[in-house]
Design a protein around this motif. Structure first.
Motif, mmCIF file in Angstrom:
data_model
loop_
_atom_site.group_PDB
_atom_site.id
_atom_site.type_symbol
_atom_site.label_atom_id
_atom_site.label_comp_id
_atom_site.label_asym_id
_atom_site.label_seq_id
_atom_site.Cartn_x
_atom_site.Cartn_y
_atom_site.Cartn_z
ATOM 1 N N ILE A 1 15.131 3.891 14.843
ATOM 2 C CA ILE A 1 15.248 5.209 14.201
ATOM 3 C C ILE A 1 15.878 5.072 12.826
ATOM 4 C CG2 ILE A 1 16.430 7.444 14.364
ATOM 5 C CD1 ILE A 1 15.985 7.244 17.436
ATOM 6 N N GLU A 2 16.830 4.158 12.712
ATOM 7 C CA GLU A 2 17.508 3.904 11.435
ATOM 8 C C GLU A 2 16.501 3.566 10.336
ATOM 9 O OE1 GLU A 2 19.537 -0.130 9.752
ATOM 10 O OE2 GLU A 2 20.168 0.524 11.730
ATOM 11 N N VAL A 3 15.479 2.801 10.663
ATOM 12 C CA VAL A 3 14.482 2.393 9.667
ATOM 13 C C VAL A 3 13.684 3.610 9.194
ATOM 14 C CG1 VAL A 3 12.482 0.914 9.207
ATOM 15 C CG2 VAL A 3 14.343 0.088 10.671
ATOM 16 N N PHE A 4 13.294 4.456 10.125
ATOM 17 C CA PHE A 4 12.553 5.668 9.752
ATOM 18 C C PHE A 4 13.403 6.569 8.856
ATOM 19 C CE2 PHE A 4 10.277 4.149 13.436
ATOM 20 C CZ PHE A 4 8.953 4.420 13.132
ATOM 21 N N LEU A 5 14.659 6.729 9.216
ATOM 22 C CA LEU A 5 15.543 7.583 8.431
ATOM 23 C C LEU A 5 15.811 6.989 7.047
ATOM 24 C CD1 LEU A 5 18.095 8.671 11.180
ATOM 25 C CD2 LEU A 5 16.138 9.959 10.278
ATOM 26 N N ARG A 6 15.945 5.692 6.969
ATOM 27 C CA ARG A 6 16.185 5.021 5.681
ATOM 28 C C ARG A 6 15.051 5.315 4.694
ATOM 29 N NH1 ARG A 6 15.771 -0.752 6.548
ATOM 30 N NH2 ARG A 6 17.384 -0.375 8.094
ATOM 31 N N HIS A 7 13.838 5.438 5.229
ATOM 32 C CA HIS A 7 12.671 5.712 4.389
ATOM 33 C C HIS A 7 12.404 7.210 4.236
ATOM 34 C CE1 HIS A 7 11.214 1.640 3.690
ATOM 35 N NE2 HIS A 7 11.654 1.365 4.911
ATOM 36 N N LYS A 8 13.343 8.015 4.730
ATOM 37 C CA LYS A 8 13.231 9.478 4.644
ATOM 38 C C LYS A 8 11.953 9.995 5.310
ATOM 39 C CE LYS A 8 16.016 9.835 0.421
ATOM 40 N NZ LYS A 8 17.114 9.189 0.947
ATOM 41 N N MET A 9 11.614 9.351 6.432
ATOM 42 C CA MET A 9 10.436 9.748 7.194
ATOM 43 C C MET A 9 10.858 10.827 8.204
ATOM 44 S SD MET A 9 9.056 5.885 7.762
ATOM 45 C CE MET A 9 7.385 6.180 8.327
ATOM 46 N N LEU A 10 10.019 11.796 8.398
ATOM 47 C CA LEU A 10 10.321 12.894 9.309
ATOM 48 C C LEU A 10 9.819 12.641 10.729
ATOM 49 C CD1 LEU A 10 9.469 15.831 6.889
ATOM 50 C CD2 LEU A 10 11.715 14.832 7.384
ATOM 51 N N ILE B 1 0.707 4.992 6.721
ATOM 52 C CA ILE B 1 -0.335 5.614 5.896
ATOM 53 C C ILE B 1 0.152 6.949 5.356
ATOM 54 C CG2 ILE B 1 -2.624 6.695 5.970
ATOM 55 C CD1 ILE B 1 -3.400 4.402 7.976
ATOM 56 N N GLU B 2 0.739 7.752 6.221
ATOM 57 C CA GLU B 2 1.224 9.083 5.840
ATOM 58 C C GLU B 2 2.282 9.013 4.743
ATOM 59 O OE1 GLU B 2 1.293 13.176 5.879
ATOM 60 O OE2 GLU B 2 -0.061 11.923 7.068
ATOM 61 N N TYR B 3 3.151 8.007 4.823
ATOM 62 C CA TYR B 3 4.261 7.885 3.869
ATOM 63 C C TYR B 3 4.024 6.830 2.785
ATOM 64 C CZ TYR B 3 6.963 11.105 6.656
ATOM 65 O OH TYR B 3 7.401 12.241 7.309
ATOM 66 N N HIS B 4 2.810 6.325 2.702
ATOM 67 C CA HIS B 4 2.427 5.353 1.666
ATOM 68 C C HIS B 4 3.336 4.128 1.667
ATOM 69 C CE1 HIS B 4 -0.163 8.549 0.207
ATOM 70 N NE2 HIS B 4 0.888 9.346 0.206
ATOM 71 N N LEU B 5 3.580 3.586 2.859
ATOM 72 C CA LEU B 5 4.412 2.397 3.015
ATOM 73 C C LEU B 5 3.552 1.204 3.399
ATOM 74 C CD1 LEU B 5 7.335 3.967 5.069
ATOM 75 C CD2 LEU B 5 7.317 3.433 2.626
ATOM 76 N N ASP B 6 3.978 0.031 2.976
ATOM 77 C CA ASP B 6 3.281 -1.187 3.355
ATOM 78 C C ASP B 6 3.566 -1.480 4.836
ATOM 79 O OD1 ASP B 6 1.855 -3.774 2.529
ATOM 80 O OD2 ASP B 6 3.687 -4.494 3.511
ATOM 81 N N TYR B 7 2.514 -1.565 5.621
ATOM 82 C CA TYR B 7 2.641 -1.750 7.070
ATOM 83 C C TYR B 7 3.397 -3.028 7.415
ATOM 84 C CZ TYR B 7 1.304 -2.681 11.899
ATOM 85 O OH TYR B 7 1.337 -2.980 13.236
ATOM 86 N N ASP B 8 3.034 -4.149 6.816
ATOM 87 C CA ASP B 8 3.672 -5.427 7.147
ATOM 88 C C ASP B 8 5.162 -5.420 6.822
ATOM 89 O OD1 ASP B 8 1.315 -6.608 8.152
ATOM 90 O OD2 ASP B 8 0.684 -7.162 6.127
#
Length: 71
Positions: free
Chosen positions: A24-33, A50-57
């Motif tokens: 969860i910390e990783v999602f919050l760090r990227h300001k993902m909802l 894809i939704e947040y335009h982040l590199d998957y790897d």
């Protein structure tokens, strides 16, 4: 039924965050909802990236790091 791996492309975000709450910390760090979102039972990590335009790897590597350290 065997447990799925965190990097299983079909693993729903809800299952990921339930089994490895430290992610969860990783999602919050990227300001993902994604945390608490009603879509988490249906979206996987790739969908969120894809939704947040982040590199998957890169994102998977961040998830791996928090899972392996247990923090």
């Amino acid at each position: 039924m065997p447990h799925r791996k965190f990097d299983d492309p079909d693993l729903p975000l809800q299952d990921l965050m339930s089994r490895w709450p430290q992610t969860i910390e990783v999602f919050l760090r990227h300001k993902m909802l994604c945390v608490g979102c009603m879509i988490t039972p249906f979206h996987a990590v790739i969908d969120a990236c894809i939704e947040y335009h982040l590199d998957y790897d890169t994102f998977i590597d961040e998830l791996r790091a928090v899972i392996e350290t247990g923090v």
